[in-house]
Design an enzyme around this catalytic site. Sequence first.
Site, PDB file in Angstrom:
ATOM      1  N   LYS A  62       5.086   1.993   8.609  1.00  0.00           N
ATOM      2  CA  LYS A  62       3.880   2.716   9.016  1.00  0.00           C
ATOM      3  C   LYS A  62       2.684   1.765   9.132  1.00  0.00           C
ATOM      4  O   LYS A  62       1.949   1.788  10.121  1.00  0.00           O
ATOM      5  CB  LYS A  62       3.570   3.817   7.999  1.00  0.00           C
ATOM      6  CG  LYS A  62       2.405   4.713   8.375  1.00  0.00           C
ATOM      7  CD  LYS A  62       2.068   5.697   7.273  1.00  0.00           C
ATOM      8  CE  LYS A  62       3.241   6.548   6.895  1.00  0.00           C
ATOM      9  NZ  LYS A  62       2.906   7.525   5.839  1.00  0.00           N
TER      10      LYS A  62
ATOM     11  N   LYS B 198       5.269   2.462  -2.855  1.00  0.00           N
ATOM     12  CA  LYS B 198       5.196   3.878  -3.232  1.00  0.00           C
ATOM     13  C   LYS B 198       5.395   3.983  -4.732  1.00  0.00           C
ATOM     14  O   LYS B 198       6.004   3.102  -5.362  1.00  0.00           O
ATOM     15  CB  LYS B 198       6.275   4.696  -2.508  1.00  0.00           C
ATOM     16  CG  LYS B 198       5.851   6.132  -2.242  1.00  0.00           C
ATOM     17  CD  LYS B 198       4.791   6.216  -1.147  1.00  0.00           C
ATOM     18  CE  LYS B 198       4.448   7.654  -0.796  1.00  0.00           C
ATOM     19  NZ  LYS B 198       3.510   7.719   0.334  1.00  0.00           N
TER      20      LYS B 198
ATOM     21  N   SER C 204      -7.470   4.882   4.097  1.00  0.00           N
ATOM     22  CA  SER C 204      -7.338   4.131   2.842  1.00  0.00           C
ATOM     23  C   SER C 204      -7.709   2.664   3.062  1.00  0.00           C
ATOM     24  O   SER C 204      -8.361   2.039   2.223  1.00  0.00           O
ATOM     25  CB  SER C 204      -5.907   4.230   2.303  1.00  0.00           C
ATOM     26  OG  SER C 204      -5.726   5.409   1.553  1.00  0.00           O
TER      27      SER C 204
ATOM     28  N   ASN D  49      -2.726  19.599   1.550  1.00  0.00           N
ATOM     29  CA  ASN D  49      -3.872  18.852   2.067  1.00  0.00           C
ATOM     30  C   ASN D  49      -3.726  18.518   3.548  1.00  0.00           C
ATOM     31  O   ASN D  49      -4.600  18.817   4.356  1.00  0.00           O
ATOM     32  CB  ASN D  49      -4.056  17.564   1.260  1.00  0.00           C
ATOM     33  CG  ASN D  49      -5.272  16.780   1.708  1.00  0.00           C
ATOM     34  OD1 ASN D  49      -6.324  17.347   1.938  1.00  0.00           O
ATOM     35  ND2 ASN D  49      -5.123  15.481   1.842  1.00  0.00           N
TER      36      ASN D  49
ATOM     37  N   ASP E 156      -0.742  11.156  -3.225  1.00  0.00           N
ATOM     38  CA  ASP E 156       0.386  11.653  -2.452  1.00  0.00           C
ATOM     39  C   ASP E 156       0.629  13.096  -2.910  1.00  0.00           C
ATOM     40  O   ASP E 156      -0.312  13.777  -3.306  1.00  0.00           O
ATOM     41  CB  ASP E 156       1.610  10.756  -2.660  1.00  0.00           C
ATOM     42  CG  ASP E 156       2.681  10.936  -1.580  1.00  0.00           C
ATOM     43  OD1 ASP E 156       2.486  10.447  -0.462  1.00  0.00           O
ATOM     44  OD2 ASP E 156       3.707  11.566  -1.872  1.00  0.00           O
TER      45      ASP E 156
ATOM     46  N   LYS F  71       0.856  -1.195   0.000  1.00  0.00           N
ATOM     47  CA  LYS F  71       0.000   0.000   0.000  1.00  0.00           C
ATOM     48  C   LYS F  71       0.883   1.233   0.000  1.00  0.00           C
ATOM     49  O   LYS F  71       1.863   1.311   0.742  1.00  0.00           O
ATOM     50  CB  LYS F  71      -0.871   0.006   1.268  1.00  0.00           C
ATOM     51  CG  LYS F  71      -1.913   1.101   1.284  1.00  0.00           C
ATOM     52  CD  LYS F  71      -3.125   0.683   0.504  1.00  0.00           C
ATOM     53  CE  LYS F  71      -4.108   1.816   0.336  1.00  0.00           C
ATOM     54  NZ  LYS F  71      -3.649   2.851  -0.608  1.00  0.00           N
TER      55      LYS F  71
ATOM     56  N   THR G 260      -5.180  12.361   6.805  1.00  0.00           N
ATOM     57  CA  THR G 260      -3.792  12.494   7.261  1.00  0.00           C
ATOM     58  C   THR G 260      -3.682  13.587   8.322  1.00  0.00           C
ATOM     59  O   THR G 260      -3.096  13.380   9.386  1.00  0.00           O
ATOM     60  CB  THR G 260      -2.851  12.796   6.083  1.00  0.00           C
ATOM     61  OG1 THR G 260      -2.961  11.745   5.117  1.00  0.00           O
ATOM     62  CG2 THR G 260      -1.412  12.884   6.560  1.00  0.00           C
TER      63      THR G 260
END
Length: 442
Positions: free
Chosen positions: A92, A104, A356, A219, A144, A68, A188
């Site tokens: 994470k 990523k 997510s 964001n 992202d 992820k 986030t």
Amino acid sequence: MPTTLLTDASRRLEKAARYAPISDDATERLKFPKASLKVAIPVRMDNGSLRVFEGYRVRYDDTRGPTKGGIRFHPNVSLDEVQSLAFWMTFKCAAVNLPFGGAKGGITLNPKELSKFELERLSRGYIDAIAQSIGPDLDIPAPDVYTNAMIMGWMMDQYSIIQGKRSPAVITGKPVSMGGSLGRNTATGTGAFHVLQTILAKENKNPEDLTVAVQGFGNAGSVIANLLFQAGYKVVAVSDSKGGIYSEQGLNIPDVQKFKEEQHEMQAVYCQDTVCSIVEHDNITNEELLTLDVDILIPAALENQITAENADSIKAKYIFEVANGPVTADADAILEEKGISLFPDILVNAGGVMVSHFEWVQNRSGLYWTLKEVNDRLRSRITEETETIWHLSQKHNNSEHGASKHSGSKQKISFRTAAYIHALSRLGEALDDRGTRAYYNS
């Protein structure tokens, strides 16, 4: 290690491995990404010319589940950077106990130079290039830096076209109308706010007594700045990629946000209805913001913002990493020596990947949750993991459990190391359950 950023990131693994109860086999496995993909993406531009962009997707580790991680559009995107970000995502997801590994992706470009039509063609071309490497049970991208819900919607649609069936669970952070989750766009910043509140409550700090500077008003940064303002903290400085603003008296964050959305620039303003008037403030650089004399510093922009070169100039008492990797390993040691309490990205900004996960679950079940359900689950989960890591750090530093398994001597550990120990224990258990040297030699 093959690359500078990944080498720097891996130093956190090596430090935590001295204390975590895992095998050398597991530690060795986690030093290298499982798969790294580099692709060329040809795009027909609006003027008829052809440009080829470089794109990447890295799956770092899938021991605990499908990988992820987000996709960023930025001029500095490189394989080195993407591998490092995938490494952090691995830890994470483990730190907050999600059934995911880390990944990523990114494309090297300045997205502000492309039209919306060109961005759509680029986004769909990227999925064409990596379609065989992603999937709801394999690798699940998300937004992202400089990507958003619309771009995720294009990508999900393109993957569905390739597969010949609708596949909403392949991408998270989509528009709600296309299967996205309520609360994902603010997750986030909201999650980071809950971590900060949990930590400072244990420190017996009152919001009204604390000043805050936020580097990065995108964001995540704008969301946490607004939540802190509403909770009574004095937010004295914020910045974006063009620079920042500072007011010793504090900024009215909703007005700053409204002005930026309308005028596309940062100003300290007071807004009434549609009329905004500029109030007294100083214009500062992003570098100057980092060294302000504030209680709380929140780097919410890009990685490597606080390094060995500027760490000694940091005056904040607390640092909460809302960006990925904003503080280098060399800077960690300097900040720790200065007595600055740092709370790491693998916990602080985990709200995005938590929601997510909620979106992925909703897509797969076909049952969708209310905004209150999403926010309640986020607050409960991230607060629980913050409490666990807090108690782990306290237990280590206040008892003989803090002895390194290599040196045998007791050493104090940072909150970052405690978070990595927590994550590494979960990863190590999953890796060791597949067999270790000790198992095969027994």
